[in-house]
Design a protein around this motif. Structure first.
Motif, PDB file in Angstrom:
ATOM      1  N   LYS A 282       0.627   3.895  -2.936  1.00  0.00           N
ATOM      2  CA  LYS A 282       0.289   5.282  -2.581  1.00  0.00           C
ATOM      3  C   LYS A 282       1.277   6.253  -3.212  1.00  0.00           C
ATOM      4  O   LYS A 282       0.886   7.308  -3.730  1.00  0.00           O
ATOM      5  CB  LYS A 282       0.287   5.441  -1.060  1.00  0.00           C
ATOM      6  CG  LYS A 282      -0.145   6.823  -0.583  1.00  0.00           C
ATOM      7  CD  LYS A 282      -0.241   6.872   0.938  1.00  0.00           C
ATOM      8  CE  LYS A 282      -0.741   8.231   1.409  1.00  0.00           C
ATOM      9  NZ  LYS A 282      -0.860   8.269   2.896  1.00  0.00           N
ATOM     10  N   TYR A 283       2.549   5.891  -3.191  1.00  0.00           N
ATOM     11  CA  TYR A 283       3.569   6.737  -3.819  1.00  0.00           C
ATOM     12  C   TYR A 283       3.331   6.835  -5.318  1.00  0.00           C
ATOM     13  O   TYR A 283       3.363   7.927  -5.895  1.00  0.00           O
ATOM     14  CB  TYR A 283       4.957   6.163  -3.527  1.00  0.00           C
ATOM     15  CG  TYR A 283       6.069   6.844  -4.287  1.00  0.00           C
ATOM     16  CD1 TYR A 283       6.627   8.038  -3.823  1.00  0.00           C
ATOM     17  CD2 TYR A 283       6.568   6.294  -5.468  1.00  0.00           C
ATOM     18  CE1 TYR A 283       7.646   8.664  -4.519  1.00  0.00           C
ATOM     19  CE2 TYR A 283       7.599   6.919  -6.166  1.00  0.00           C
ATOM     20  CZ  TYR A 283       8.123   8.099  -5.698  1.00  0.00           C
ATOM     21  OH  TYR A 283       9.132   8.721  -6.384  1.00  0.00           O
TER      22      TYR A 283
ATOM     23  N   GLN B  13      -5.743   1.189   4.373  1.00  0.00           N
ATOM     24  CA  GLN B  13      -4.708   1.372   5.397  1.00  0.00           C
ATOM     25  C   GLN B  13      -5.299   1.547   6.796  1.00  0.00           C
ATOM     26  O   GLN B  13      -4.660   1.191   7.792  1.00  0.00           O
ATOM     27  CB  GLN B  13      -3.839   2.585   5.043  1.00  0.00           C
ATOM     28  CG  GLN B  13      -2.963   2.372   3.820  1.00  0.00           C
ATOM     29  CD  GLN B  13      -2.141   3.594   3.473  1.00  0.00           C
ATOM     30  OE1 GLN B  13      -2.649   4.728   3.461  1.00  0.00           O
ATOM     31  NE2 GLN B  13      -0.865   3.393   3.193  1.00  0.00           N
TER      32      GLN B  13
ATOM     33  N   HIS C 174       0.517   6.309  -7.077  1.00  0.00           N
ATOM     34  CA  HIS C 174      -0.708   7.057  -7.373  1.00  0.00           C
ATOM     35  C   HIS C 174      -0.520   8.547  -7.093  1.00  0.00           C
ATOM     36  O   HIS C 174      -1.118   9.385  -7.781  1.00  0.00           O
ATOM     37  CB  HIS C 174      -1.872   6.499  -6.565  1.00  0.00           C
ATOM     38  CG  HIS C 174      -2.323   5.145  -7.046  1.00  0.00           C
ATOM     39  ND1 HIS C 174      -3.356   4.444  -6.447  1.00  0.00           N
ATOM     40  CD2 HIS C 174      -1.887   4.366  -8.072  1.00  0.00           C
ATOM     41  CE1 HIS C 174      -3.519   3.294  -7.085  1.00  0.00           C
ATOM     42  NE2 HIS C 174      -2.643   3.226  -8.071  1.00  0.00           N
ATOM     43  N   GLY C 175       0.291   8.867  -6.100  1.00  0.00           N
ATOM     44  CA  GLY C 175       0.590  10.270  -5.820  1.00  0.00           C
ATOM     45  C   GLY C 175       1.327  10.935  -6.963  1.00  0.00           C
ATOM     46  O   GLY C 175       1.222  12.149  -7.158  1.00  0.00           O
TER      47      GLY C 175
ATOM     48  N   MET D 298       0.824  -1.204   0.000  1.00  0.00           N
ATOM     49  CA  MET D 298       0.000   0.000   0.000  1.00  0.00           C
ATOM     50  C   MET D 298       0.864   1.263   0.000  1.00  0.00           C
ATOM     51  O   MET D 298       0.531   2.251  -0.669  1.00  0.00           O
ATOM     52  CB  MET D 298      -0.917   0.003   1.232  1.00  0.00           C
ATOM     53  CG  MET D 298      -2.046  -1.018   1.210  1.00  0.00           C
ATOM     54  SD  MET D 298      -3.292  -0.706  -0.082  1.00  0.00           S
ATOM     55  CE  MET D 298      -2.720  -1.802  -1.371  1.00  0.00           C
ATOM     56  N   ASN D 299       1.979   1.223   0.714  1.00  0.00           N
ATOM     57  CA  ASN D 299       2.876   2.384   0.728  1.00  0.00           C
ATOM     58  C   ASN D 299       3.451   2.647  -0.659  1.00  0.00           C
ATOM     59  O   ASN D 299       3.532   3.798  -1.110  1.00  0.00           O
ATOM     60  CB  ASN D 299       4.015   2.158   1.722  1.00  0.00           C
ATOM     61  CG  ASN D 299       3.562   2.268   3.169  1.00  0.00           C
ATOM     62  OD1 ASN D 299       2.542   2.896   3.461  1.00  0.00           O
ATOM     63  ND2 ASN D 299       4.305   1.661   4.078  1.00  0.00           N
TER      64      ASN D 299
ATOM     65  N   LEU E  40      -7.402   3.539  -1.143  1.00  0.00           N
ATOM     66  CA  LEU E  40      -6.136   3.132  -0.539  1.00  0.00           C
ATOM     67  C   LEU E  40      -6.073   3.555   0.923  1.00  0.00           C
ATOM     68  O   LEU E  40      -5.659   2.784   1.795  1.00  0.00           O
ATOM     69  CB  LEU E  40      -4.978   3.739  -1.338  1.00  0.00           C
ATOM     70  CG  LEU E  40      -3.571   3.255  -0.999  1.00  0.00           C
ATOM     71  CD1 LEU E  40      -2.690   3.303  -2.245  1.00  0.00           C
ATOM     72  CD2 LEU E  40      -2.934   4.067   0.112  1.00  0.00           C
ATOM     73  N   GLU E  41      -6.484   4.777   1.184  1.00  0.00           N
ATOM     74  CA  GLU E  41      -6.459   5.276   2.568  1.00  0.00           C
ATOM     75  C   GLU E  41      -7.393   4.473   3.469  1.00  0.00           C
ATOM     76  O   GLU E  41      -7.070   4.210   4.640  1.00  0.00           O
ATOM     77  CB  GLU E  41      -6.848   6.756   2.597  1.00  0.00           C
ATOM     78  CG  GLU E  41      -5.810   7.704   1.992  1.00  0.00           C
ATOM     79  CD  GLU E  41      -5.784   7.653   0.466  1.00  0.00           C
ATOM     80  OE1 GLU E  41      -6.742   7.113  -0.140  1.00  0.00           O
ATOM     81  OE2 GLU E  41      -4.806   8.151  -0.121  1.00  0.00           O
TER      82      GLU E  41
ATOM     83  N   GLN F 234      -6.945   4.067 -10.132  1.00  0.00           N
ATOM     84  CA  GLN F 234      -6.668   3.736  -8.731  1.00  0.00           C
ATOM     85  C   GLN F 234      -7.497   2.557  -8.210  1.00  0.00           C
ATOM     86  O   GLN F 234      -6.938   1.625  -7.605  1.00  0.00           O
ATOM     87  CB  GLN F 234      -6.854   4.987  -7.859  1.00  0.00           C
ATOM     88  CG  GLN F 234      -5.853   6.081  -8.195  1.00  0.00           C
ATOM     89  CD  GLN F 234      -6.060   7.343  -7.374  1.00  0.00           C
ATOM     90  OE1 GLN F 234      -5.563   7.479  -6.264  1.00  0.00           O
ATOM     91  NE2 GLN F 234      -6.810   8.281  -7.945  1.00  0.00           N
TER      92      GLN F 234
END
Length: 469
Positions: free
Chosen positions: A122-123, A263, A125-126, A118-119, A259-260, A189
């Motif tokens: 997340k990077y 988490q 997708h950011g 997930m980390n 994603l959030e 996403q």
């Protein structure tokens, strides 16, 4: 025959593959003095005519990424017919090596890898990047045990200057594809999150829920109609893990967990404890043997005596960019190969004689540690010739198609339970006077490959050397 050849200057190239991709092989480069290691993806453009476009896109995306959960890109070397891409070396191999078929892995390990996945996502997708091919075969494990996302051949930009676009390319790996990818233009996403959910199920249960997400698939239809609770793999999951899986694998992409939200889910926050502790105290106050320290609700319904999956990593150099790599790239771009043959790279020896190749291999336990950690290898207590004979008999009993390739490896071609192609290789390696069988996946599902491996190992039990497993 040597297993390593001069690459350039003080760099050695091991002939044994670390892995294989859609457009070439990945080999290990080792600096003889510093012992630094990097992975080199080698692409033959004469063999793969459509590789250039895909490789250029992959490099354009990968070179701008810098995150602890993403394989690092170091550089590339282009020639008219060939191309070489230099990447971070992940000694732990692919994630599927950590998953026991039909069993999975301890919940604490699955949670750790899911958090790291997930980390990394997340990077990405950011940065406005979608991976579009998340699966255990594309998730590598570093020397420090950290998960690292690799293979950006299917990746694309879905957001630029704050403006997001719908994607329409149907790409990825069937069992991991979100249903909307096959039906209509889709948001990037939620599609990536769906694939992560399938990885989670695979880690906890050791199997995939379906072959594809189409209305022709019985298992997927049961999932859509909520008629799945008595079926595997879902019955292996505890309530909280099942709830998380159900919310990630929501057919409606707009209702799928973000994603959030993943988490923050209770399963992701549950304190499973340290499964690697050997002195866990049970309810009677006595120290118990090393075991899975996960409750029924936390999270897989498996017996406590299920073998743990070892994740201890060898003490290898860190995954930082080797200082000497800059010099390596400089030498390559200046035509600095010193192999005396006028070519940039030494090629693996071409030897169609299987017996001769095996007999001349010279690998020791010391230099074999340069290769990735693997749970699909074992020693035998027979000669090369006898081992090859037993292998051939096992292949025939399993109705596998097999042949020797130019490097001397035995290539097995078959299909998995989902009728998808499955190709893997077996190398017979001479190791300090003993023979080791090293199985490597070339194409197909990693979990299905491990199932085939275990069956083959069982059929060879008469020659397996259990003292040197």
């Amino acid at each position: 025959m040597s297993q390593a050849s001069i690459f350039v200057e003080d760099w050695l190239c091991y002939n044994t593959n670390l892995g294989e991709g859609a457009y070439g092989e990945v080999k290990l480069l080792l600096h003889r003095k510093t012992k630094e290691k990097i992975a080199c993806k080698m692409i033959d453009h004469d063999k793969y005519k459509d590789a250039s476009l895909h490789i250029n896109r992959e490099v354009m995306i990968h070179k701008f990424l810098d995150h602890e959960n993403i394989i690092k890109y170091y550089g590339r070397r282009q020639e008219p017919a060939k191309e070489y891409i230099f990447l971070e070396y992940a000694s732990g191999g692919e994630l599927f090596q950590m998953i026991e078929p039909d069993i999975g892995m301890p919940s604490s390990e699955a949670q750790k890898f899911m958090k790291q996945l997930m980390n990394g996502i997340k990077y990405l997708h950011g940065k406005g990047i979608a991976h579009r091919d998340i699966k255990p075969e594309n998730l590598l494990i570093g020397a420090d045990g950290k998960l690292k996302i690799s293979d950006f051949g299917m990746a694309t930009l879905f957001r630029f200057k704050g403006k997001e676009r719908l994607l329409d390319k149907k790409c990825g790996t069937k069992p991991y594809l979100a249903p909307e990818v096959l039906q209509r233009p889709y948001y990037a996403q939620p599609a990536d999150i769906w694939s992560c959910g399938i990885v989670l199920v695979a880690m906890l249960t050791g199997e995939l829920p379906w072959a594809d997400t189409t209305n022709g698939n019985e298992e997927f239809i049961k999932w859509k109609n909520e008629e799945y609770l008595c079926d595997t793999p879902w019955r292996k999951l505890g309530n909280t893990a099942l709830a998380l899986s159900k919310q990630i694998l929501n057919i409606d992409s707009e209702k799928r967990l973000t994603l959030e939200q993943v988490q923050k889910h209770p399963w992701m926050k549950f304190q499973f404890g340290n499964d690697d502790e050997s002195d866990v105290v049970d309810s009677s106050g006595e120290k118990s043997a090393k075991r899975w320290n996960s409750m029924m609700e936390a999270e897989t319904r498996q017996n406590a005596d299920t073998p743990d999956v070892a994740l201890s990593q060898p003490n290898l150099p860190s995954s930082r960019k080797p200082a000497s790599l800059v010099q390596l790239l400089k030498e390559l771009n200046e035509g600095g190969a010193r192999n005396g043959r006028g070519a940039f790279f030494s090629q693996p020896a071409q030897n169609a004689d299987l017996m001769t190749h095996f007999a001349q291999s010279t690998i020791t336990k010391e230099n074999f540690q340069d290769f990735i950690k693997s749970m699909t290898r074992f020693y035998v207590k027979s000669t090369h010739e006898r081992t090859l004979e037993c292998l051939c008999n096992a292949f025939e009993q399993s109705h596998y198609t097999w042949a020797a390739d130019a490097s001397g490896a035995v290539v097995i071609s078959t299909v998995d339970l989902m009728k998808n192609p499955l190709v893997f290789k077996v190398n017979l390696l001479k190791m300090d006077g003993k023979v080791m069988l090293d199985f490597r996946l070339s194409k197909g599902c990693g979990l299905e490959f491990k199932k085939k491996f275990l069956k083959l190992k069982e059929s060879l039990k008469d020659i397996v050397d259990n003292k040197n497993i």
